[in-house]
Motif scaffolding. Structure first.
Motif, mmCIF file in Angstrom:
data_model
loop_
_atom_site.group_PDB
_atom_site.id
_atom_site.type_symbol
_atom_site.label_atom_id
_atom_site.label_comp_id
_atom_site.label_asym_id
_atom_site.label_seq_id
_atom_site.Cartn_x
_atom_site.Cartn_y
_atom_site.Cartn_z
ATOM 1 N N VAL A 51 0.846 -1.193 0.000
ATOM 2 C CA VAL A 51 0.000 0.000 0.000
ATOM 3 C C VAL A 51 0.879 1.239 0.000
ATOM 4 C CG1 VAL A 51 -1.740 1.328 1.264
ATOM 5 C CG2 VAL A 51 -1.891 -1.174 1.177
ATOM 6 N N LEU A 52 0.634 2.142 -0.942
ATOM 7 C CA LEU A 52 1.349 3.412 -1.032
ATOM 8 C C LEU A 52 0.413 4.522 -0.592
ATOM 9 C CD1 LEU A 52 4.015 4.797 -2.078
ATOM 10 C CD2 LEU A 52 2.768 5.210 -4.211
ATOM 11 N N ASN A 53 0.770 5.213 0.474
ATOM 12 C CA ASN A 53 -0.064 6.296 1.004
ATOM 13 C C ASN A 53 0.342 7.620 0.367
ATOM 14 O OD1 ASN A 53 -1.641 4.800 2.976
ATOM 15 N ND2 ASN A 53 0.272 4.563 4.106
ATOM 16 N N ILE A 54 -0.630 8.279 -0.252
ATOM 17 C CA ILE A 54 -0.339 9.562 -0.889
ATOM 18 C C ILE A 54 -1.309 10.622 -0.404
ATOM 19 C CG2 ILE A 54 0.454 8.292 -2.927
ATOM 20 C CD1 ILE A 54 -1.901 9.436 -4.470
ATOM 21 N N GLY A 55 -0.832 11.861 -0.401
ATOM 22 C CA GLY A 55 -1.672 13.020 -0.128
ATOM 23 C C GLY A 55 -1.731 13.879 -1.374
ATOM 24 N N GLU A 56 -2.925 14.111 -1.893
ATOM 25 C CA GLU A 56 -3.078 14.907 -3.109
ATOM 26 C C GLU A 56 -4.506 15.428 -3.184
ATOM 27 O OE1 GLU A 56 -1.701 14.741 -7.807
ATOM 28 O OE2 GLU A 56 -1.070 13.213 -6.384
ATOM 29 N N TRP A 57 -4.707 16.441 -4.023
ATOM 30 C CA TRP A 57 -5.999 17.123 -4.098
ATOM 31 C C TRP A 57 -7.104 16.163 -4.532
ATOM 32 C CZ3 TRP A 57 -3.326 20.113 -1.582
ATOM 33 C CH2 TRP A 57 -2.228 20.817 -2.052
ATOM 34 N N GLY A 58 -8.322 16.467 -4.121
ATOM 35 C CA GLY A 58 -9.463 15.620 -4.415
ATOM 36 C C GLY A 58 -10.297 16.117 -5.580
ATOM 37 N N GLY A 59 -11.562 15.733 -5.601
ATOM 38 C CA GLY A 59 -12.509 16.194 -6.616
ATOM 39 C C GLY A 59 -12.145 15.751 -8.017
ATOM 40 N N GLY A 60 -12.367 16.660 -8.980
ATOM 41 C CA GLY A 60 -12.076 16.362 -10.367
ATOM 42 C C GLY A 60 -10.614 16.083 -10.615
ATOM 43 N N TRP A 61 -9.748 16.711 -9.820
ATOM 44 C CA TRP A 61 -8.300 16.446 -9.918
ATOM 45 C C TRP A 61 -8.033 14.968 -9.625
ATOM 46 C CZ3 TRP A 61 -4.091 20.306 -9.891
ATOM 47 C CH2 TRP A 61 -2.838 19.762 -9.642
ATOM 48 N N GLN A 62 -8.554 14.479 -8.518
ATOM 49 C CA GLN A 62 -8.330 13.085 -8.130
ATOM 50 C C GLN A 62 -8.897 12.132 -9.183
ATOM 51 O OE1 GLN A 62 -9.849 12.061 -4.263
ATOM 52 N NE2 GLN A 62 -9.522 9.866 -4.534
ATOM 53 N N GLU A 63 -10.093 12.415 -9.661
ATOM 54 C CA GLU A 63 -10.704 11.542 -10.665
ATOM 55 C C GLU A 63 -9.836 11.442 -11.910
ATOM 56 O OE1 GLU A 63 -14.573 13.071 -11.446
ATOM 57 O OE2 GLU A 63 -15.289 12.783 -9.382
ATOM 58 N N PHE A 64 -9.304 12.576 -12.354
ATOM 59 C CA PHE A 64 -8.494 12.556 -13.567
ATOM 60 C C PHE A 64 -7.173 11.829 -13.339
ATOM 61 C CE2 PHE A 64 -5.151 14.106 -16.288
ATOM 62 C CZ PHE A 64 -5.710 13.919 -17.537
ATOM 63 N N VAL A 65 -6.467 12.160 -12.254
ATOM 64 C CA VAL A 65 -5.156 11.561 -12.020
ATOM 65 C C VAL A 65 -5.281 10.050 -11.809
ATOM 66 C CG1 VAL A 65 -3.147 11.523 -10.484
ATOM 67 C CG2 VAL A 65 -4.171 13.711 -11.171
ATOM 68 N N ARG A 66 -6.327 9.619 -11.158
ATOM 69 C CA ARG A 66 -6.534 8.182 -11.008
ATOM 70 C C ARG A 66 -6.711 7.516 -12.374
ATOM 71 N NH1 ARG A 66 -6.799 5.048 -6.905
ATOM 72 N NH2 ARG A 66 -6.975 5.793 -4.764
ATOM 73 N N ALA A 67 -7.553 8.106 -13.207
ATOM 74 C CA ALA A 67 -7.831 7.494 -14.505
ATOM 75 C C ALA A 67 -6.625 7.554 -15.436
ATOM 76 C CB ALA A 67 -9.037 8.178 -15.148
ATOM 77 N N ALA A 68 -5.874 8.647 -15.393
ATOM 78 C CA ALA A 68 -4.767 8.851 -16.336
ATOM 79 C C ALA A 68 -3.445 8.269 -15.862
ATOM 80 C CB ALA A 68 -4.590 10.351 -16.605
ATOM 81 N N LEU A 69 -3.336 7.973 -14.569
ATOM 82 C CA LEU A 69 -2.039 7.570 -14.031
ATOM 83 C C LEU A 69 -2.128 6.435 -13.018
ATOM 84 C CD1 LEU A 69 1.051 8.177 -13.735
ATOM 85 C CD2 LEU A 69 0.430 9.806 -11.932
ATOM 86 N N VAL A 70 -2.923 6.626 -11.970
ATOM 87 C CA VAL A 70 -2.857 5.749 -10.804
ATOM 88 C C VAL A 70 -3.417 4.359 -11.073
ATOM 89 C CG1 VAL A 70 -3.699 5.436 -8.441
ATOM 90 C CG2 VAL A 70 -2.780 7.646 -9.154
ATOM 91 N N ASP A 71 -4.531 4.256 -11.790
ATOM 92 C CA ASP A 71 -5.131 2.937 -12.027
ATOM 93 C C ASP A 71 -4.139 2.000 -12.726
ATOM 94 O OD1 ASP A 71 -7.427 3.844 -10.847
ATOM 95 O OD2 ASP A 71 -8.543 4.098 -12.717
ATOM 96 N N GLN A 72 -3.483 2.497 -13.768
ATOM 97 C CA GLN A 72 -2.504 1.674 -14.481
ATOM 98 C C GLN A 72 -1.285 1.405 -13.612
ATOM 99 O OE1 GLN A 72 -3.071 0.381 -17.714
ATOM 100 N NE2 GLN A 72 -1.350 -0.901 -17.034
ATOM 101 N N PHE A 73 -0.892 2.380 -12.807
ATOM 102 C CA PHE A 73 0.245 2.203 -11.903
ATOM 103 C C PHE A 73 -0.017 1.061 -10.928
ATOM 104 C CE2 PHE A 73 2.553 3.145 -7.987
ATOM 105 C CZ PHE A 73 3.833 3.377 -8.455
ATOM 106 N N GLU A 74 -1.215 1.025 -10.342
ATOM 107 C CA GLU A 74 -1.562 -0.049 -9.412
ATOM 108 C C GLU A 74 -1.478 -1.412 -10.086
ATOM 109 O OE1 GLU A 74 -4.680 1.862 -6.214
ATOM 110 O OE2 GLU A 74 -5.431 1.428 -8.231
ATOM 111 N N GLU A 75 -1.961 -1.486 -11.313
ATOM 112 C CA GLU A 75 -1.930 -2.752 -12.038
ATOM 113 C C GLU A 75 -0.503 -3.170 -12.379
ATOM 114 O OE1 GLU A 75 -3.433 -4.502 -16.371
ATOM 115 O OE2 GLU A 75 -4.569 -2.889 -15.389
ATOM 116 N N ASP A 76 0.283 -2.226 -12.888
ATOM 117 C CA ASP A 76 1.641 -2.552 -13.313
ATOM 118 C C ASP A 76 2.529 -2.982 -12.152
ATOM 119 O OD1 ASP A 76 0.919 -1.918 -15.888
ATOM 120 O OD2 ASP A 76 1.923 0.034 -15.913
#
Length: 367
Positions: A51-76
């Motif tokens: 588990v990697l704990n991160i602090g970062e902005w929420g809302g639309g920012w979080q939705e975009f960064v998850r879809a564009a970066l984090v989801d694939q990062f978790e899988e890889d």
């Protein structure tokens, strides 16, 4: 009132970057697991469900960064990213302590980062991060100006102004023109745009960005102003014509222009920038630290920065990344010449003097 001058700590783009981890080198905890050497060279590895704990902005920012970066990062990397968006970060870091970091990697605006960095040995130095984040090699020098993190995206500060309110501004001092009396927009003392405007005003009207008395006088001369707490409120005031000129940031102001409002931007001749900067916690466990290096590396990749710029109109610090079409239409380029005059305000100076600055500005603004 006293004025703290720190000429050796000015964080101009061309200036030196503050580095150092002397406190860590003398730590009495050198045998702990988190003191083990950790390196990363850009490869994908199996984190075994860590588990990697991160602090970062929420809302639309979080939705975009998850879809564009984090989801694939978790899988890889076979890991889970635990995202916390409940800002502010400072009390969380100091309450939990440096040796038990609340976040392994964290995204900041620089005033809050400098406040936290001065409170303890929380973060890896820029030198340590650059040695383990391959994409950092392509970043402009000002990406490392904090000494405690890597800046991955930025926006210049601008004036947003109504195009139907006469001639456009043509200098930083246009904000003080008589025709803008009571139609000037600025921010309360908890907003970072006010902090940057204060230091840019000090530089314009005084000796340098540290000339607090010159800034106090100039901002008193600018009254009455319309004071807002948030940039989106200021955009609404601009759209309704309640203000004719306002302190703002490039991308957000251009978004209103692109919606068809009679609004345009003027870049300050003094070129300070608003930044997004990520830190990696010094005392994270080895697997989490290695994952943090990997996530930082992907954050700095041209692929992510291009997508992020297209969505939010932030500029990239990686010289290999592109400028989004919306900014390119405004003549923005990502070249050495184009970034040559940008500078990062001295946030250590501001944090050291924040109480005095806040009290004086609240008095001036009648808050």
């Amino acid at each position: 009132m006293t004025r703290l001058i720190k000429p050796t700590r000015r964080t101009f783009l061309k200036g030196s970057v503050t580095l150092g981890a002397a406190a860590a080198l003398q730590s009495p905890f050198i045998n702990h697991a988190w003191a083990q050497d950790v390196s990363y060279d850009g490869e994908v590895f199996d984190a075994g469900g860590a588990v990697l704990n991160i602090g970062e902005w929420g809302g639309g920012w979080q939705e975009f960064v998850r879809a564009a970066l984090v989801d694939q990062f978790e899988e890889d990397f076979n890991c889970t990213v635990n995202w916390d968006s409940s800002f502010p970060w400072f009390p969380k870091f100091v309450t939990q302590g440096a040796q038990d970091p609340v976040f392994d990697i964290c995204n900041w605006n620089l005033p809050n980062l400098m406040q936290t960095n001065s409170a303890g040995d929380f973060f890896l130095s820029v030198e340590e991060m650059r040695a383990n984040v391959p994409n950092a090699a392509n970043c402009w020098d000002f990406a490392f100006a904090s000494g405690a993190g890597i800046t991955w995206a930025y926006m210049p500060y601008v004036y947003a102004y109504r195009t139907d309110a006469g001639a456009p501004p043509d200098s930083f001092r246009s904000f003080w023109a008589e025709r803008y009396a009571n139609k000037r927009g600025a921010y309360g003392t908890e907003n970072g745009l006010m902090h940057a405007f204060f230091m840019a005003t000090a530089q314009e009207f005084g000796e340098d960005q540290y000339d607090m008395e010159a800034a106090f006088q100039a901002l008193e001369d600018a009254m009455p102003m319309q004071i807002s707490e948030f940039t989106f409120n200021m955009l609404s005031q601009l759209e309704r014509g309640e203000v004719d000129i306002a302190v703002h940031i490039e991308g957000e102001a251009l978004s209103l222009k692109r919606q068809g409002a009679p609004v345009d931007i003027w870049h300050w001749t003094s070129r300070p920038i608003l930044t997004q900067t990520k830190t990696i916690s010094r005392y994270s466990d080895p697997m989490q630290k290695r994952l943090a290096f990997a996530l930082m590396n992907r954050t700095l990749s041209p692929e992510f920065l291009n997508a992020f710029g297209d969505e939010f109109m932030w500029r990239p610090t990686n010289s290999e990344a592109s400028i989004t079409a919306a900014l390119a239409e405004e003549g923005v380029q990502n070249t050495a010449d184009a970034v040559n005059e940008f500078w990062v305000p001295d946030w250590e100076f501001f944090v050291a003097n924040k109480l005095e600055i806040t009290d004086r500005l609240n008095e001036i603004f009648g808050l």
